[in-house]
Design an enzyme around this catalytic site. Structure first.
Site, PDB file in Angstrom:
ATOM      1  N   CYS A  99       4.125 -14.579  20.787  1.00  0.00           N
ATOM      2  CA  CYS A  99       5.613 -14.959  20.981  1.00  0.00           C
ATOM      3  C   CYS A  99       5.913 -16.148  19.931  1.00  0.00           C
ATOM      4  CB  CYS A  99       6.050 -15.356  22.406  1.00  0.00           C
ATOM      5  SG  CYS A  99       5.661 -13.779  23.318  1.00  0.00           S
ATOM      6  N   PHE A 232      -4.937  -0.533   1.790  1.00  0.00           N
ATOM      7  CA  PHE A 232      -4.651   0.620   1.088  1.00  0.00           C
ATOM      8  C   PHE A 232      -6.017   1.097   0.426  1.00  0.00           C
ATOM      9  CE2 PHE A 232      -0.359  -1.052   1.233  1.00  0.00           C
ATOM     10  CZ  PHE A 232       0.219  -0.114   1.890  1.00  0.00           C
ATOM     11  N   VAL A 233      -7.155   1.042   1.180  1.00  0.00           N
ATOM     12  CA  VAL A 233      -8.308   1.683   0.660  1.00  0.00           C
ATOM     13  C   VAL A 233      -8.459   2.954   0.846  1.00  0.00           C
ATOM     14  CG1 VAL A 233     -10.941   1.687   0.609  1.00  0.00           C
ATOM     15  CG2 VAL A 233      -9.535  -0.566   1.479  1.00  0.00           C
ATOM     16  N   ARG A 234      -8.093   3.691  -0.481  1.00  0.00           N
ATOM     17  CA  ARG A 234      -7.837   4.995  -0.345  1.00  0.00           C
ATOM     18  C   ARG A 234      -8.664   5.672  -1.779  1.00  0.00           C
ATOM     19  NH1 ARG A 234      -1.546   5.328   1.410  1.00  0.00           N
ATOM     20  NH2 ARG A 234      -1.934   4.148   3.437  1.00  0.00           N
ATOM     21  N   GLY A 235      -9.532   6.587  -1.421  1.00  0.00           N
ATOM     22  CA  GLY A 235     -10.134   7.300  -2.701  1.00  0.00           C
ATOM     23  C   GLY A 235     -11.095   6.268  -3.409  1.00  0.00           C
ATOM     24  N   LYS A 236     -10.743   5.933  -4.677  1.00  0.00           N
ATOM     25  CA  LYS A 236     -11.147   5.066  -5.294  1.00  0.00           C
ATOM     26  C   LYS A 236     -10.727   3.698  -5.594  1.00  0.00           C
ATOM     27  CE  LYS A 236     -15.713   6.235  -6.053  1.00  0.00           C
ATOM     28  NZ  LYS A 236     -16.669   5.185  -5.802  1.00  0.00           N
ATOM     29  N   ARG A 237      -9.605   3.393  -4.912  1.00  0.00           N
ATOM     30  CA  ARG A 237      -8.755   2.244  -5.189  1.00  0.00           C
ATOM     31  C   ARG A 237      -8.672   1.489  -3.910  1.00  0.00           C
ATOM     32  NH1 ARG A 237      -3.373   2.371  -3.641  1.00  0.00           N
ATOM     33  NH2 ARG A 237      -2.556   4.345  -2.866  1.00  0.00           N
TER      34      ARG A 237
END
Length: 248
Positions: A99, A232-237
């Site tokens: 708060c 945004f850790v997704r696939g290889k990025r």
């Protein structure tokens, strides 16, 4: 209690039909500290001692497991006895954390991350793959978050309906086993607000990575505390939002 149960549902596509579906179990958990201060949480019904330990550390109510006198669990009530010290001051920081910008007061009480850890990008990707593979309940129900603590070859993972509790559990498990948090990193599923990052910094973990986004408060907290934050850790990025020198 199991982490999930089977219920009846109706599936609607070209037709409507009754189907069995698995849903994640959740319970209300209460933590009482020194018989007074009490907090309530929605959590998955497992690893409650690890949860309590990680919560006490992550909220700054104790500085180490040595400050925890005892943890007793009965009927989803956790009674924790801790060394009292400056408990009143610490309690005010916990109770006011969500708060009126309370996280800013808390971040000023947290020292900078002290770690020379360097992690390869490939190690982040591998840890995420392993975490997702371990998320059995999530695959069955879609109803949990998952967090993993990686220390060298050691990998510990917990699922929970709450992303905060999942992180508390991996921190608590690591602390109970004497893990060197300065040589560890956390991967998990969920947004990264300030209160989450402060929890990680208090434990001494220098890197957190998520497949989701940071919030602006999380970005500011990471910058101030020296925490390396990946989103945004997704696939290889992935994106590195703060202190990129730890990722090689």
């Amino acid at each position: 209690m199991s982490l999930y149960r089977e219920v009846d549902a109706f599936r609607v596509d070209d037709e409507r039909r009754r189907v069995p579906e698995k849903v994640v179990n959740d319970i209300e958990v209460r933590i009482r500290i020194n018989g007074g201060m009490e907090q309530r949480f929605t959590a998955s019904p497992q690893a409650l001692e690890e949860f309590a330990t990680g919560y006490l550390l992550g909220e700054g109510l104790v500085d180490s497991v040595d400050d925890i006198v005892s943890i007793e669990i009965s009927d989803n009530i956790i009674d924790a006895e801790i060394e009292s010290g400056d408990l009143d001051i610490r309690r005010e920081l916990v109770m006011g954390s969500d708060c009126f910008g309370g996280w800013r007061q808390r971040v000023e009480m947290v020292g900078p991350v002290d770690s020379d850890l360097r992690v390869r990008a490939d190690d982040i990707f591998l840890a995420f793959k392993r975490m997702v593979k371990s998320a059995v309940v999530w695959r069955m129900t879609g109803g949990t978050h998952v967090a993993a603590l990686v220390t060298g070859d050691e990998f510990r993972v917990f699922e929970d309906v709450s992303r905060h509790v999942a992180v508390d559990k991996v921190i608590g498990s690591g602390a109970m086993d004497g893990v060197n948090f300065r040589e560890s990193f956390i991967v998990y599923s969920g947004r990264m607000p300030a209160d989450m990052l402060i929890k990680v910094v208090r434990a001494g973990v220098p890197i957190i990575a998520s497949n989701a986004a940071p919030t602006s408060s999380g970005y500011d907290a990471a910058q101030r505390t020296g925490l390396t934050m990946l989103g945004f850790v997704r696939g290889k990025r992935f994106n590195i939002y703060s202190h990129p020198e730890r990722i090689i």
